[in-house]
Structures are given as C-alpha cells and as structure tokens.
Design a protein around this motif. Structure first.
Motif, PDB file in Angstrom:
ATOM      1  N   UNK A 149      57.844   9.975 -54.445  1.00  0.00           N
ATOM      2  CA  UNK A 149      59.241  10.050 -53.635  1.00  0.00           C
ATOM      3  C   UNK A 149      58.744   9.634 -52.396  1.00  0.00           C
ATOM      4  N   UNK A 150      59.709   9.128 -51.747  1.00  0.00           N
ATOM      5  CA  UNK A 150      59.773   8.743 -50.255  1.00  0.00           C
ATOM      6  C   UNK A 150      59.076  10.030 -49.148  1.00  0.00           C
ATOM      7  N   UNK A 151      58.625  10.089 -47.874  1.00  0.00           N
ATOM      8  CA  UNK A 151      58.616  11.503 -47.051  1.00  0.00           C
ATOM      9  C   UNK A 151      59.565  12.116 -47.430  1.00  0.00           C
ATOM     10  N   UNK A 152      59.538  12.874 -47.247  1.00  0.00           N
ATOM     11  CA  UNK A 152      61.520  13.556 -46.527  1.00  0.00           C
ATOM     12  C   UNK A 152      62.401  13.597 -47.782  1.00  0.00           C
ATOM     13  N   UNK A 153      62.079  12.958 -48.809  1.00  0.00           N
ATOM     14  CA  UNK A 153      63.232  12.483 -49.910  1.00  0.00           C
ATOM     15  C   UNK A 153      63.351  13.991 -50.755  1.00  0.00           C
ATOM     16  N   UNK A 154      64.160  14.724 -51.303  1.00  0.00           N
ATOM     17  CA  UNK A 154      64.097  16.063 -52.009  1.00  0.00           C
ATOM     18  C   UNK A 154      65.301  15.922 -52.920  1.00  0.00           C
ATOM     19  N   UNK A 155      65.468  14.350 -53.724  1.00  0.00           N
ATOM     20  CA  UNK A 155      66.295  14.239 -54.572  1.00  0.00           C
ATOM     21  C   UNK A 155      65.922  13.141 -55.680  1.00  0.00           C
ATOM     22  N   UNK A 156      65.237  13.478 -56.503  1.00  0.00           N
ATOM     23  CA  UNK A 156      64.137  13.316 -57.630  1.00  0.00           C
ATOM     24  C   UNK A 156      64.765  11.676 -59.149  1.00  0.00           C
ATOM     25  N   UNK A 157      66.474  11.130 -58.377  1.00  0.00           N
ATOM     26  CA  UNK A 157      66.870  10.385 -58.975  1.00  0.00           C
ATOM     27  C   UNK A 157      68.284   9.500 -58.683  1.00  0.00           C
ATOM     28  N   UNK A 158      68.435   8.662 -58.341  1.00  0.00           N
ATOM     29  CA  UNK A 158      70.636   8.303 -58.305  1.00  0.00           C
ATOM     30  C   UNK A 158      70.493   7.788 -59.464  1.00  0.00           C
ATOM     31  N   UNK A 159      71.866   7.610 -58.843  1.00  0.00           N
ATOM     32  CA  UNK A 159      72.202   6.407 -60.140  1.00  0.00           C
ATOM     33  C   UNK A 159      72.680   5.024 -59.801  1.00  0.00           C
ATOM     34  N   UNK A 160      73.264   4.816 -58.315  1.00  0.00           N
ATOM     35  CA  UNK A 160      73.260   3.931 -58.180  1.00  0.00           C
ATOM     36  C   UNK A 160      72.834   3.482 -56.582  1.00  0.00           C
ATOM     37  N   UNK A 161      71.714   2.212 -56.257  1.00  0.00           N
ATOM     38  CA  UNK A 161      71.517   1.913 -54.975  1.00  0.00           C
ATOM     39  C   UNK A 161      71.993   0.351 -54.803  1.00  0.00           C
ATOM     40  N   UNK A 162      72.613   0.093 -53.751  1.00  0.00           N
ATOM     41  CA  UNK A 162      73.011  -1.433 -53.278  1.00  0.00           C
ATOM     42  C   UNK A 162      71.358  -2.120 -53.319  1.00  0.00           C
ATOM     43  N   UNK A 163      71.337  -2.976 -53.342  1.00  0.00           N
ATOM     44  CA  UNK A 163      70.894  -4.598 -53.936  1.00  0.00           C
ATOM     45  C   UNK A 163      70.015  -4.017 -54.282  1.00  0.00           C
ATOM     46  N   UNK A 164      68.842  -4.733 -54.734  1.00  0.00           N
ATOM     47  CA  UNK A 164      67.045  -4.503 -55.830  1.00  0.00           C
ATOM     48  C   UNK A 164      66.269  -5.276 -54.556  1.00  0.00           C
ATOM     49  N   UNK A 165      64.976  -4.454 -55.363  1.00  0.00           N
ATOM     50  CA  UNK A 165      65.299  -3.152 -55.070  1.00  0.00           C
ATOM     51  C   UNK A 165      66.429  -2.343 -53.887  1.00  0.00           C
ATOM     52  N   UNK A 166      66.402  -1.164 -54.043  1.00  0.00           N
ATOM     53  CA  UNK A 166      67.847  -0.474 -54.262  1.00  0.00           C
ATOM     54  C   UNK A 166      67.127  -0.515 -52.332  1.00  0.00           C
ATOM     55  N   UNK A 167      68.301  -0.167 -51.703  1.00  0.00           N
ATOM     56  CA  UNK A 167      68.319  -0.459 -49.998  1.00  0.00           C
ATOM     57  C   UNK A 167      68.527   1.061 -49.023  1.00  0.00           C
ATOM     58  N   UNK A 168      68.804   1.813 -50.282  1.00  0.00           N
ATOM     59  CA  UNK A 168      68.593   3.513 -49.367  1.00  0.00           C
ATOM     60  C   UNK A 168      66.964   3.929 -49.203  1.00  0.00           C
ATOM     61  N   UNK A 169      66.923   4.555 -47.965  1.00  0.00           N
ATOM     62  CA  UNK A 169      65.547   5.440 -48.017  1.00  0.00           C
ATOM     63  C   UNK A 169      64.960   5.952 -49.255  1.00  0.00           C
TER      64      UNK A 169
END
Length: 192
Positions: A94-114
């Motif tokens: 997980x990236x630093x500061x991330x507390x969510x370990x999965x996601x359903x949908x992200x914008x673009x590929x690779x996903x754009x959300x931090x």
C-alpha cells in the motif's frame, strides 16, 4: 556413475514438472470465496481499472508464492478490451498513508487515484506468507478500455503461480459486467 544417473533423473523430473498442467491451490490460499461482482456503464473510449479481484494468502503457506500470470475470463461481448493486469500485495505494498487495502474502480490504467498506487507487473512477484494473526492478500488490478457499444462480461479471473516447486491455478470468483454507452443501465452478471 551414480551421480550422473541421479542428475539425469532430476533433470527429467524438472522437465516433466515444467510441462505439467497447473495443480489446484492447496491450503496456501483461501479458495472458499463466495462469488461477488459489480456492473458499470461507460462511454466508448473510457479506460478504467477494476481492483476488486482478491485472493487471501493463508498462514498455512510454508514459503513464498511466485506469481506467473492472471487472466480475466471474458465472454465474447467485445465492448471492452483488456489493457493489462497488475498485482499488489496488501497491506505490504500500500502507498504511504493509505488505509484502504483494495478498491472497486479506478480511473485510467494504471489507476490514477493515490490510494490505488503501488501495483506492479504480475510475472515474478513474490508473495510471502503472513504470520499467524496477520492478514495478507493479493489484489489484481485489471485495466479495461471500452472499445464499442454493447455489454461485455468477465466471469472470474484465473491466477497462475508457483508454490513449493509446482505451478498452481486458482480461480477468483470476481464478476463484472461493462456496458456502453454510459447512459444505459447495465444488468449485473452475478446477483448475490
């Protein structure tokens, strides 16, 4: 002479294993998942990442798993094209500061959300087993591009990996239906 014979037997055994069909997972992965899924409507030209393709590595694993490939099991709908598959080991990658370990949908590929960052190409990624009391799971991030009108369906994902010298194939019961254009309602492929 005995060493030559033993060496030849080892080479033959290794060559036999390389050509063997992958085995089903053992107790190194939790494969008793209940099927799950989601649906989305997008316009042609949209790219996005489906991140909700998860499999848990159990503390019963006696060593690392080495990921080889992942393949979305697509139908013949043709409204989407698979752009690629990345993997992230949670919570380790997980990236630093991330507390969510999965996601359903992200914008673009690779996903754009931090919070979705940190995934890498699958081939060769080593996944260490968790210690007792820890959680560790593999998240497959699948990139799609909407290329035409209509409906496409994915009916799961196959994950091939090496464990204790043998190839294994696991099925992740993750469904998704993608419809185009964005203005239409997309029927789910899997109802709970």
């Amino acid at each position: 002479m005995a060493l030559v014979v033993v060496g030849a037997c080892v080479i033959v055994a290794l060559m036999h294993n390389l050509g063997a069909a992958p085995q089903p997972p053992g107790d190194e992965l939790a494969t008793d998942q209940v099927p799950y899924g989601w649906q989305v409507s997008k316009d042609v030209g949209t790219t996005f990442t489906d991140g909700l393709n998860l499999v848990t590595v159990t503390p019963k694993a006696r060593g690392p798993l080495r990921l080889i490939s992942a393949r979305p099991l697509m139908d013949e709908g043709g409204s989407v094209r698979v752009l690629g598959v990345l993997a992230r080991v949670n919570p380790d990658m997980l990236p630093p500061g991330a507390n969510v370990g999965s996601f359903q949908e992200g914008t673009g590929f690779p996903p754009a959300q931090p919070h979705a960052a940190g995934a890498v190409p699958i081939k060769g990624l080593k996944v260490q087993p968790p210690q007792q009391g820890e959680s560790r799971w593999i998240e497959l991030q699948i990139g799609y591009e909407v290329v035409g009108l209509g409906r496409s369906v994915r009916r799961g994902v196959e994950l091939v990996y090496e464990y204790e010298g043998a190839q294994h194939k696991a099925f992740i019961p993750s469904y998704v239906a993608v419809c185009a254009p964005a203005a239409i309602t997309c029927a789910p492929e899997y109802d709970k």
